[in-house]
Design a protein around this motif. Structure first.
Motif, PDB file in Angstrom:
ATOM      1  N   UNK A  32       0.816  -1.210   0.000  1.00 10.14           N
ATOM      2  CA  UNK A  32       0.000   0.000   0.000  1.00 10.14           C
ATOM      3  C   UNK A  32       0.853   1.266   0.000  1.00 10.14           C
ATOM      4  N   UNK A  33       2.051   1.191   0.556  1.00 12.23           N
ATOM      5  CA  UNK A  33       2.958   2.338   0.561  1.00 12.23           C
ATOM      6  C   UNK A  33       3.609   2.547  -0.810  1.00 12.23           C
ATOM      7  N   UNK A  34       3.735   1.468  -1.565  1.00 11.20           N
ATOM      8  CA  UNK A  34       4.383   1.543  -2.877  1.00 11.20           C
ATOM      9  C   UNK A  34       3.420   2.079  -3.930  1.00 11.20           C
ATOM     10  N   UNK A  35       3.983   2.754  -4.912  1.00 14.05           N
ATOM     11  CA  UNK A  35       3.176   3.259  -6.022  1.00 14.05           C
ATOM     12  C   UNK A  35       3.051   2.238  -7.140  1.00 14.05           C
ATOM     13  N   UNK A  36       4.067   1.389  -7.264  1.00 15.54           N
ATOM     14  CA  UNK A  36       4.035   0.347  -8.287  1.00 15.54           C
ATOM     15  C   UNK A  36       4.975  -0.782  -7.871  1.00 15.54           C
ATOM     16  N   UNK A  37       4.607  -1.986  -8.216  1.00 16.78           N
ATOM     17  CA  UNK A  37       5.457  -3.163  -8.039  1.00 16.78           C
ATOM     18  C   UNK A  37       6.054  -3.494  -9.393  1.00 16.78           C
ATOM     19  N   UNK A  38       7.367  -3.674  -9.432  1.00 19.84           N
ATOM     20  CA  UNK A  38       8.038  -4.040 -10.680  1.00 19.84           C
ATOM     21  C   UNK A  38       8.540  -5.472 -10.548  1.00 19.84           C
ATOM     22  N   UNK A  39       8.162  -6.319 -11.525  1.00 22.43           N
ATOM     23  CA  UNK A  39       8.535  -7.733 -11.518  1.00 22.43           C
ATOM     24  C   UNK A  39       9.286  -8.025 -12.827  1.00 22.43           C
ATOM     25  N   UNK A  75       2.367 -10.302  -7.464  1.00 26.08           N
ATOM     26  CA  UNK A  75       1.491  -9.523  -8.340  1.00 26.08           C
ATOM     27  C   UNK A  75       0.061  -9.543  -7.814  1.00 26.08           C
ATOM     28  N   UNK A  76      -0.411 -10.701  -7.429  1.00 23.29           N
ATOM     29  CA  UNK A  76      -1.767 -10.820  -6.880  1.00 23.29           C
ATOM     30  C   UNK A  76      -1.875 -10.029  -5.583  1.00 23.29           C
ATOM     31  N   UNK A  77      -0.871 -10.152  -4.721  1.00 21.11           N
ATOM     32  CA  UNK A  77      -0.885  -9.433  -3.439  1.00 21.11           C
ATOM     33  C   UNK A  77      -0.884  -7.920  -3.662  1.00 21.11           C
ATOM     34  N   UNK A  78      -0.064  -7.448  -4.596  1.00 21.48           N
ATOM     35  CA  UNK A  78       0.006  -6.011  -4.874  1.00 21.48           C
ATOM     36  C   UNK A  78      -1.327  -5.484  -5.389  1.00 21.48           C
ATOM     37  N   UNK A  79      -1.911  -6.163  -6.363  1.00 20.66           N
ATOM     38  CA  UNK A  79      -3.197  -5.730  -6.902  1.00 20.66           C
ATOM     39  C   UNK A  79      -4.271  -5.708  -5.821  1.00 20.66           C
ATOM     40  N   UNK A  80      -4.268  -6.698  -4.956  1.00 21.81           N
ATOM     41  CA  UNK A  80      -5.263  -6.751  -3.881  1.00 21.81           C
ATOM     42  C   UNK A  80      -5.113  -5.566  -2.933  1.00 21.81           C
ATOM     43  N   UNK A  81      -3.897  -5.029  -2.836  1.00 20.08           N
ATOM     44  CA  UNK A  81      -3.635  -3.875  -1.974  1.00 20.08           C
ATOM     45  C   UNK A  81      -3.796  -2.553  -2.719  1.00 20.08           C
ATOM     46  N   UNK A  82      -4.254  -2.608  -3.948  1.00 19.46           N
ATOM     47  CA  UNK A  82      -4.480  -1.392  -4.717  1.00 19.46           C
ATOM     48  C   UNK A  82      -3.244  -0.844  -5.381  1.00 19.46           C
ATOM     49  N   UNK A  83      -2.206  -1.661  -5.498  1.00 19.56           N
ATOM     50  CA  UNK A  83      -0.953  -1.221  -6.101  1.00 19.56           C
ATOM     51  C   UNK A  83      -0.792  -1.875  -7.471  1.00 19.56           C
ATOM     52  N   UNK A  84      -0.516  -1.075  -8.464  1.00 19.52           N
ATOM     53  CA  UNK A  84      -0.337  -1.595  -9.808  1.00 19.52           C
ATOM     54  C   UNK A  84       0.959  -2.376  -9.908  1.00 19.52           C
ATOM     55  N   UNK A  85       1.003  -3.290 -10.859  1.00 18.58           N
ATOM     56  CA  UNK A  85       2.195  -4.102 -11.076  1.00 18.58           C
ATOM     57  C   UNK A  85       2.529  -4.113 -12.558  1.00 18.58           C
ATOM     58  N   UNK A  86       3.824  -4.111 -12.838  1.00 16.53           N
ATOM     59  CA  UNK A  86       4.313  -4.259 -14.203  1.00 16.53           C
ATOM     60  C   UNK A  86       5.376  -5.341 -14.189  1.00 16.53           C
ATOM     61  N   UNK A  87       5.515  -6.036 -15.300  1.00 21.63           N
ATOM     62  CA  UNK A  87       6.505  -7.101 -15.350  1.00 21.63           C
ATOM     63  C   UNK A  87       6.801  -7.516 -16.771  1.00 21.63           C
ATOM     64  N   UNK A  88       7.795  -8.365 -16.897  1.00 21.63           N
ATOM     65  CA  UNK A  88       8.190  -8.880 -18.201  1.00 21.63           C
ATOM     66  C   UNK A  88       7.176  -9.909 -18.695  1.00 21.63           C
ATOM     67  N   UNK A  89       7.181 -10.127 -19.984  1.00 25.10           N
ATOM     68  CA  UNK A  89       6.254 -11.041 -20.633  1.00 25.10           C
ATOM     69  C   UNK A  89       6.813 -12.478 -20.583  1.00 25.10           C
ATOM     70  N   UNK A  90       6.927 -13.016 -19.365  1.00 27.49           N
ATOM     71  CA  UNK A  90       7.433 -14.383 -19.179  1.00 27.49           C
ATOM     72  C   UNK A  90       6.564 -15.130 -18.173  1.00 27.49           C
ATOM     73  N   UNK A  91       6.526 -16.450 -18.323  1.00 25.51           N
ATOM     74  CA  UNK A  91       5.801 -17.299 -17.378  1.00 25.51           C
ATOM     75  C   UNK A  91       4.376 -16.830 -17.150  1.00 25.51           C
TER      76      UNK A  91
END
Length: 162
Positions: free
Chosen positions: A102-109, A120-136
């Motif tokens: 919740x303190x973070x503005x974005x999660x980078x994976x 990613x699921x945890x971040x979204x549930x906390x209202x934090x956007x996530x970005x990541x590479x197109x893998x897995x």
């Protein structure tokens, strides 16, 4: 036809949006700063988690006053290369982890290999956007979270992102 419900792998009573100012206060962070979260067990030491890519991106964003929060490892001073990186270490309880999201503005994976991507699921549930590479599982998770979890989270009054 057989339909089966697969429950979320997280507790939505814990992983939910918390007020950013309060979360920052509890975690001794500045609510006025922009935070980018990198979360990986042994992150900077694990080449599969994409630490080198994250550090390179952070160097490009450095002039914008962002600070990186690194969860799951302690980054040595010499590895910070003068970049604004704060090692958060390991969190032992889910509530503290939810506050960090919740303190973070974005999660980078930037993982180079990732089977699921629980963060990613945890971040979204906390209202934090996530970005990541197109893998897995990363692209599927981000797409699914945007379509399923994010619309629900946006209705929560405590959510700071609209």
């Amino acid at each position: 036809h057989f339909l089966k419900t697969i429950p979320l792998t997280i507790d939505l009573d814990v992983f939910k949006p918390y007020d950013k100012t309060e979360a920052c206060k509890i975690l001794e962070l500045s609510p006025a700063k922009r935070y980018i979260l990198f979360a990986a067990n042994g992150g900077d030491a694990n080449p599969h988690k994409g630490w080198s890519y994250f550090k390179k991106a952070l160097s490009l964003l450095n002039k914008h006053g962002v600070e990186a929060l690194v969860l799951g490892s302690t980054v040595k001073e010499e590895d910070k290369a003068g970049l604004p990186i704060r090692s958060m270490g390991y969190f032992r309880d889910e509530h503290s982890l939810a506050l960090l999201y919740s303190a973070a503005d974005v999660l980078v994976v930037p993982s180079l290999a990732e089977s699921f991507g629980q963060v990613i699921v945890e971040a979204f549930a906390c209202g934090t956007l996530a970005v990541g590479f197109n893998v897995g599982g990363i692209p599927d998770l981000i797409s699914t979270c945007k379509q399923v979890i994010w619309p629900i989270i946006k209705t929560v009054p405590a959510c700071r992102l609209e």
